[in-house]
Scaffold this active site. Sequence first.
Site, PDB file in Angstrom:
ATOM      1  N   SER A 113       0.802  -1.215   0.000  1.00 45.09           N
ATOM      2  CA  SER A 113       0.000   0.000   0.000  1.00 45.09           C
ATOM      3  C   SER A 113       0.841   1.273   0.000  1.00 45.09           C
ATOM      4  O   SER A 113       1.626   1.499  -0.902  1.00 45.09           O
ATOM      5  CB  SER A 113      -0.952  -0.049   1.196  1.00 45.09           C
ATOM      6  OG  SER A 113      -1.836   1.029   1.144  1.00 45.09           O
ATOM      7  N   HIS A 114       0.682   2.083   1.053  1.00 42.34           N
ATOM      8  CA  HIS A 114       1.343   3.389   1.118  1.00 42.34           C
ATOM      9  C   HIS A 114       2.761   3.276   1.649  1.00 42.34           C
ATOM     10  O   HIS A 114       3.459   4.287   1.727  1.00 42.34           O
ATOM     11  CB  HIS A 114       0.525   4.298   2.041  1.00 42.34           C
ATOM     12  CG  HIS A 114       0.330   3.670   3.389  1.00 42.34           C
ATOM     13  ND1 HIS A 114      -0.498   2.594   3.579  1.00 42.34           N
ATOM     14  CD2 HIS A 114       0.894   3.921   4.578  1.00 42.34           C
ATOM     15  CE1 HIS A 114      -0.444   2.220   4.843  1.00 42.34           C
ATOM     16  NE2 HIS A 114       0.397   3.005   5.474  1.00 42.34           N
ATOM     17  N   ASP A 277      -2.478   6.461  -3.455  1.00 42.49           N
ATOM     18  CA  ASP A 277      -1.340   5.794  -2.817  1.00 42.49           C
ATOM     19  C   ASP A 277      -0.753   4.702  -3.698  1.00 42.49           C
ATOM     20  O   ASP A 277      -1.106   4.571  -4.872  1.00 42.49           O
ATOM     21  CB  ASP A 277      -1.762   5.223  -1.468  1.00 42.49           C
ATOM     22  CG  ASP A 277      -2.698   4.034  -1.621  1.00 42.49           C
ATOM     23  OD1 ASP A 277      -3.412   3.970  -2.636  1.00 42.49           O
ATOM     24  OD2 ASP A 277      -2.717   3.171  -0.727  1.00 42.49           O
ATOM     25  N   ASP A 279      -1.109   1.462  -4.115  1.00 44.91           N
ATOM     26  CA  ASP A 279      -1.961   0.518  -4.834  1.00 44.91           C
ATOM     27  C   ASP A 279      -3.300   1.117  -5.251  1.00 44.91           C
ATOM     28  O   ASP A 279      -4.198   0.400  -5.684  1.00 44.91           O
ATOM     29  CB  ASP A 279      -2.188  -0.748  -4.004  1.00 44.91           C
ATOM     30  CG  ASP A 279      -2.831  -0.467  -2.656  1.00 44.91           C
ATOM     31  OD1 ASP A 279      -2.645   0.648  -2.130  1.00 44.91           O
ATOM     32  OD2 ASP A 279      -3.516  -1.349  -2.117  1.00 44.91           O
ATOM     33  N   ASP A 281      -5.803   2.613  -3.652  1.00 45.38           N
ATOM     34  CA  ASP A 281      -7.084   2.546  -2.937  1.00 45.38           C
ATOM     35  C   ASP A 281      -7.308   3.740  -2.012  1.00 45.38           C
ATOM     36  O   ASP A 281      -8.421   3.967  -1.556  1.00 45.38           O
ATOM     37  CB  ASP A 281      -7.255   1.211  -2.186  1.00 45.38           C
ATOM     38  CG  ASP A 281      -6.135   0.903  -1.229  1.00 45.38           C
ATOM     39  OD1 ASP A 281      -5.213   1.735  -1.088  1.00 45.38           O
ATOM     40  OD2 ASP A 281      -6.168  -0.190  -0.611  1.00 45.38           O
ATOM     41  N   ARG A 282      -6.262   4.515  -1.723  1.00 45.73           N
ATOM     42  CA  ARG A 282      -6.441   5.690  -0.857  1.00 45.73           C
ATOM     43  C   ARG A 282      -6.597   6.957  -1.690  1.00 45.73           C
ATOM     44  O   ARG A 282      -6.208   6.983  -2.869  1.00 45.73           O
ATOM     45  CB  ARG A 282      -5.226   5.877   0.049  1.00 45.73           C
ATOM     46  CG  ARG A 282      -5.030   4.750   1.017  1.00 45.73           C
ATOM     47  CD  ARG A 282      -3.891   5.052   1.957  1.00 45.73           C
ATOM     48  NE  ARG A 282      -3.800   4.005   2.966  1.00 45.73           N
ATOM     49  CZ  ARG A 282      -3.297   4.177   4.173  1.00 45.73           C
ATOM     50  NH1 ARG A 282      -2.810   5.341   4.535  1.00 45.73           N
ATOM     51  NH2 ARG A 282      -3.256   3.172   5.019  1.00 45.73           N
ATOM     52  N   LYS A 376     -11.524  -0.049  -0.812  1.00 46.12           N
ATOM     53  CA  LYS A 376     -11.621   1.395  -0.957  1.00 46.12           C
ATOM     54  C   LYS A 376     -11.034   1.750  -2.314  1.00 46.12           C
ATOM     55  O   LYS A 376     -10.290   0.958  -2.896  1.00 46.12           O
ATOM     56  CB  LYS A 376     -10.920   2.098   0.188  1.00 46.12           C
ATOM     57  CG  LYS A 376      -9.468   1.703   0.418  1.00 46.12           C
ATOM     58  CD  LYS A 376      -9.023   2.277   1.753  1.00 46.12           C
ATOM     59  CE  LYS A 376      -7.539   2.095   1.949  1.00 46.12           C
ATOM     60  NZ  LYS A 376      -7.208   0.940   2.785  1.00 46.12           N
TER      61      LYS A 376
HETATM   62  C1  G16 Z   1      -5.054  -0.537   5.451  1.00 42.94           C
HETATM   63  C2  G16 Z   1      -6.458  -0.991   5.697  1.00 42.94           C
HETATM   64  C3  G16 Z   1      -7.290   0.151   6.192  1.00 42.94           C
HETATM   65  C4  G16 Z   1      -6.649   0.781   7.412  1.00 42.94           C
HETATM   66  C5  G16 Z   1      -5.227   1.192   7.088  1.00 42.94           C
HETATM   67  C6  G16 Z   1      -4.475   1.675   8.305  1.00 42.94           C
HETATM   68  O1  G16 Z   1      -5.038   0.374   4.395  1.00 42.94           O
HETATM   69  O2  G16 Z   1      -7.042  -1.528   4.531  1.00 42.94           O
HETATM   70  O3  G16 Z   1      -8.550  -0.341   6.502  1.00 42.94           O
HETATM   71  O4  G16 Z   1      -7.372   1.900   7.834  1.00 42.94           O
HETATM   72  O5  G16 Z   1      -4.520   0.081   6.603  1.00 42.94           O
HETATM   73  O6  G16 Z   1      -4.377   0.641   9.231  1.00 42.94           O
HETATM   74  P1  G16 Z   1      -3.492   0.757  10.512  1.00 42.94           P
HETATM   75  O7  G16 Z   1      -4.026   1.947  11.258  1.00 42.94           O
HETATM   76  O8  G16 Z   1      -3.688  -0.539  11.218  1.00 42.94           O
HETATM   77  O9  G16 Z   1      -2.070   1.004  10.090  1.00 42.94           O
HETATM   78  P2  G16 Z   1      -3.972   0.234   3.219  1.00 42.94           P
HETATM   79  O10 G16 Z   1      -4.256   1.395   2.309  1.00 42.94           O
HETATM   80  O11 G16 Z   1      -2.632   0.355   3.922  1.00 42.94           O
HETATM   81  O12 G16 Z   1      -4.197  -1.110   2.635  1.00 42.94           O
END
Ligand code: G16
Length: 543
Positions: A113-114, A277, A279, A281-282, A376
């Site tokens: 992801s990010h 981000d 991938d 989704d953000r 998302k």
């Molecule tokens: C993932 C999850 C999200 C979550 C985020 C942050 O996002 O899919 O639901 O809000 O991580 O999670 P944490 O607070 O546990 O670090 P992504 O975009 O990283 O896949």
Amino acid sequence: MQISRHPTRPIEGQVPGTSGLRKKTRVFMQSHYLENFIQSIWNAIGGLEGKMLVLGGDGRYFNDRAAQVILRMAAASGARRVIVGRDGLLSTPAASHLIRLHGADGGIILSASHNPGGPEADFGVKFNTANGGPAPESLTRAIHDESLRLSEYAIFEAADLPLGQIGEHSFGGMTVEVVDPVADYRALMARLFDFEAIAGLIAGGFRLRFDAMHAVTGPYARDILETALGAPAGSVVNAVPLPDFGGGHPDPNPVWARDLVAHVMGPGAPDFAAASDGDGDRNMILGRGIYVTPSDSLAVLAANAHLTPGHAQGLRGIARSMPTSRAADRVAAARGLPCFATPTGWKFFGNLLDAGHVTLCGEESAGTGSDHVREKDGLWAVLMWLNILAVRRMSVADLMAAHWAEFGRNYYTRHDYEGIDSAAAAGLMEDLRVRLPSLPGQDFAGLRVAAAEDFAYTDPVDGSVATGQGIQIGFDGGARAVLRLSGTGTEGATLRLYLEQLREAPEDLHADPAEVLAPVARAADVLAGIKARTGRTAPDVVT
Ligand code: G16
């Protein structure tokens, strides 16, 4: 077809977190590491015989190698067909869409992801189920259990597939279909939004900038915003996906996308700006001179969704993660819609969406989406905003002012303390848990605790229970602090402190969020002993 069965041993720590298994890239590159985890997935879902999967990733370092290994392991385990994005690329929402479109049995998304990418940075693997959404906790637990009893994995001995060529390839007994990663996703967006209205807005001189942060959304944003909707070439910046995202964090927030924020705050700012981000989704939404918090963005989308063709019938309900501000709840209350608060993690929205309880979901961590997929979706949120602006014909700042005037303003910020000692972080949370019953009625830095709870969630659809999902402290006067440990980091622990304060009086709607929230931050620090326990005098990241 020559299949090798490699003896292997269980590897400790293959525990999927908030969103899949995330580790340092070098950990994934260790011998057998990726193979063990993938075989554990196959075992946990009852094998692959005759099944169809979708495969793609965000293009980060090791994406290409991992994709080849996974294809060989899918062939060895009897998969019938794998649909893979060209060059192994698919945004997370596009992968979710392809799983649903083709009725696939699931999909593998290669992404952290990010988190930054590169040989010294992070890599990740997520498994999504047949509804297109992230594996629920019952399945991630089963995958981990399988990883602890693994003794061998199967792999088809073959040369690399040419994943740059669109079309079908036969691979052992399996068919690999390489698809354009953008085409089906673009068609879905064109059904959900009024492309003509958005193109008209842009043709009328509305200026936008989209920062793809050298991540997977670049090709999607160029194709949709520039080619289909007519934004001038160059409206999408940092559009070429790079294995290390150009050395940055592909995290669309005011810290990691500070250049974009500076651009909208400076002279010659565009009307609208956004970023996505690693991938895809953000999302982060900006207007000329204004940053829209993800929590506010969810509330605005909820209040205006009926203006877009995809939601012309109105919404069934809204869901947000517990730490997300309660701005969306206020819209739900005003419109008589059901509203749900779930634990952090998109996987918790899946059942609510599948059962038709909600249409829109959102999280403070820059995630918003709807029932069009089960993830998302960054570009979806951008198009939703553009469609709403094309109908309402007002600036982002005016739209926010009108929204706050109608619903009140939930001032909101998140403080992250990153890479702290895991034992100290666990100790802080545990100590707070023990003290919860005694907190109500006590004063901390001038704020009185009204309620304190360790958030637990019972899924209204399948009855599954998730406990220990964050500590929620309500103060007199409508302020709230939430503390939880991140489930997506790869080094030490990250403590997240979420702060919120509702203001409704017209003269209180345009204050500096940092000033409004400073008393809540002080109270939370004293209450939890953040400085004393972590040794940190200030958060590393404030968003
Ligand atoms: C993932 C999850 C999200 C979550 C985020 C942050 O996002 O899919 O639901 O809000 O991580 O999670 P944490 O607070 O546990 O670090 P992504 O975009 O990283 O896949």
